[in-house]
Design an enzyme around this catalytic site. Structure first.
Site, short mmCIF file in Angstrom:
data_model
loop_
_atom_site.label_atom_id
_atom_site.label_comp_id
_atom_site.label_asym_id
_atom_site.label_seq_id
_atom_site.Cartn_x
_atom_site.Cartn_y
_atom_site.Cartn_z
N GLY A 9 -11.24 65.32 -37.66
CA GLY A 9 -11.06 65.60 -39.10
C GLY A 9 -11.86 64.62 -39.95
N GLY A 12 -13.06 65.23 -43.69
CA GLY A 12 -12.05 65.39 -44.75
C GLY A 12 -11.96 64.18 -45.67
CD GLN A 13 -8.20 62.49 -50.34
OE1 GLN A 13 -7.22 62.95 -49.76
NE2 GLN A 13 -8.12 61.92 -51.53
CG ASP A 35 -14.19 68.09 -39.88
OD1 ASP A 35 -13.44 67.28 -40.45
OD2 ASP A 35 -14.14 69.33 -40.10
CB ILE A 36 -13.91 72.64 -37.51
CG1 ILE A 36 -14.20 73.94 -36.82
CG2 ILE A 36 -13.53 72.84 -38.97
CD1 ILE A 36 -12.94 74.70 -36.42
NE ARG A 37 -14.42 70.88 -43.38
CZ ARG A 37 -13.87 70.16 -44.36
NH1 ARG A 37 -14.24 70.34 -45.61
NH2 ARG A 37 -12.95 69.23 -44.11
CG ASP A 53 -10.88 74.66 -32.89
OD1 ASP A 53 -9.92 74.08 -33.44
OD2 ASP A 53 -10.85 75.85 -32.54
CE1 TYR A 143 0.27 67.95 -44.48
CE2 TYR A 143 1.58 67.17 -46.33
CZ TYR A 143 0.59 66.96 -45.40
OH TYR A 143 -0.09 65.76 -45.38
CB ILE A 173 -5.02 59.51 -50.35
CG1 ILE A 173 -3.93 59.34 -49.27
CG2 ILE A 173 -6.11 58.46 -50.21
CD1 ILE A 173 -3.33 57.98 -49.15
N1 SER Z 1 -1.36 64.72 -50.37
C1 SER Z 1 -0.52 65.59 -49.60
C2 SER Z 1 -0.28 66.87 -50.29
O1 SER Z 1 -0.26 66.88 -51.49
C3 SER Z 1 0.80 64.92 -49.34
O2 SER Z 1 0.73 64.24 -48.15
O3 SER Z 1 -0.08 67.85 -49.65
#
Ligand code: SER
Length: 322
Positions: A9, A12-13, A35-37, A53, A143, A173
């Site tokens: 990953g 990602g951010q 990453d997959i990208r 993946d 999530y 974050i």
């Molecule tokens: N930043 C995440 C979200 O907003 C929370 O862990 O889904």
């Protein structure tokens, strides 16, 4: 001891900044971004980058064997807002990617794992202020359910198989290099991009929604501190509460206006409001402070200044390229 690290990953951010920091500590060739990208940035100057993946265990295993990987940071996940749109996909992605890495650690192919959890493990019945490490959880998002289940699986692999897996419950974050995608705390990043581009932001949360947040520099530091801590100091094998700053969209706006006085905001809460309402406002992270000396550097004022400075400089650099 020298380590060879695989970051899943990485585009990602969090991954995109964590990889850069890890490479500065362990050496570029000892940190494999994946990453997959594809990420041009993380692969430049022939730095190791692999397309993986993370739901495919063999993809991960092949790269682990190819480089002799000793530690994996498994950052792949679908966040809260997107998870509500694609519940089955979120569950499948979030759980399978974790299991794959835990299994490789159980097979002793790797010896340490980092996996992020989130404030999303808490729910509407959780105490909202200074939320304790151990408390009522009852998450109401896909999530959050995947993260809380993942925490228990981490603990299970530690207890049953001795897997050295470590985890943090990240708050929202905030970063300027790579935007988050599909989360509920994303407003606190988007607002800066819009403040710079248009001096106006249409906020999807209401003005008084207080949430726990953290600047990227602190999040990266916490992650590396936890992973470098002596195993005997790690007393929590589910996931550590982690805290820095907290604010509402209104308070953030006031701080941005100190630097961009013409900035304006309007509030049009959508389905993400309910998610935000179910989460804590502030977090008690005393276990992280006690166990591995955690403390943060960036308060609200410093974070806002640094975000705006960096975004303005990168905008200037972009426009001088044109
Ligand atoms: N930043 C995440 C979200 O907003 C929370 O862990 O889904």
């Amino acid at each position: 001891m020298s380590e060879t690290i695989l970051v899943l990953g990485a585009s990602g951010q969090i991954g995109s900044e964590l990889v850069i920091k890890l490479r500065s500590i362990y050496g570029v060739n000892n940190v494999i971004a994946s990453d997959i990208r594809f990420s041009e940035e993380l692969a430049k100057d022939e730095a190791p980058f692999e397309i993986i993946d993370a739901t495919n265990k063999n993809d991960i295993k092949n790269v682990v064997l190819k480089y002799g990987v000793t530690q994996v940071y498994q950052l792949v996940a679908m966040l809260s807002a997107n998870g509500e749109k694609y519940p089955e996909k979120a569950w499948e992605l979030n759980m399978t990617s974790l299991f794959n890495v835990l299994e490789l650690a159980k097979e002793k192919l790797i010896n340490r794992v980092f996996w992020p959890s989130s404030i999303a493990v808490f729910g509407p019945s959780t105490p909202k202020v200074q939320t304790p490490q151990e408390t009522l959880m009852n998450p109401t998002t896909v999530y959050g359910i995947s993260k809380l289940s993942g925490e228990f699986w981490c603990n299970y692999y530690f207890e049953k198989y001795g897997v050295d897996v470590r985890s943090l419950r990240y708050p929202g974050i905030i970063s300027w290099k790579t935007k988050p995608g599909g989360g509920t705390t994303d407003y606190a990043v988007d607002i800066f991009f819009k403040a710079i581009e248009e001096e106006h932001y249409n906020c999807f949360l209401s003005e008084n929604t207080r949430l726990p947040m953290m600047y990227m520099d602190d999040a990266v530091q916490a992650t590396i501190d936890l992973m470098q801590a002596d195993a005997s100091n790690i007393t929590i094998r589910t996931s550590y509460n982690l805290s820095a700053i907290d604010f509402t969209p209104e308070e953030l706006t006031l701080e941005i206006k100190k630097i961009i006085p013409d900035f304006t905001i309007e509030y049009n809460p959508d389905f993400r409001q309910e998610i935000a309402n179910s989460w804590p406002q502030t977090i008690d992270d005393s276990k992280a402070r006690e166990d591995w000396n955690w403390s943060y550097q960036f308060d609200l004022e410093l974070m806002v200044k640094d975000m705006i400075n960096n975004l303005q400089s990168s905008k200037k650099a972009e426009s001088s390229k044109l």
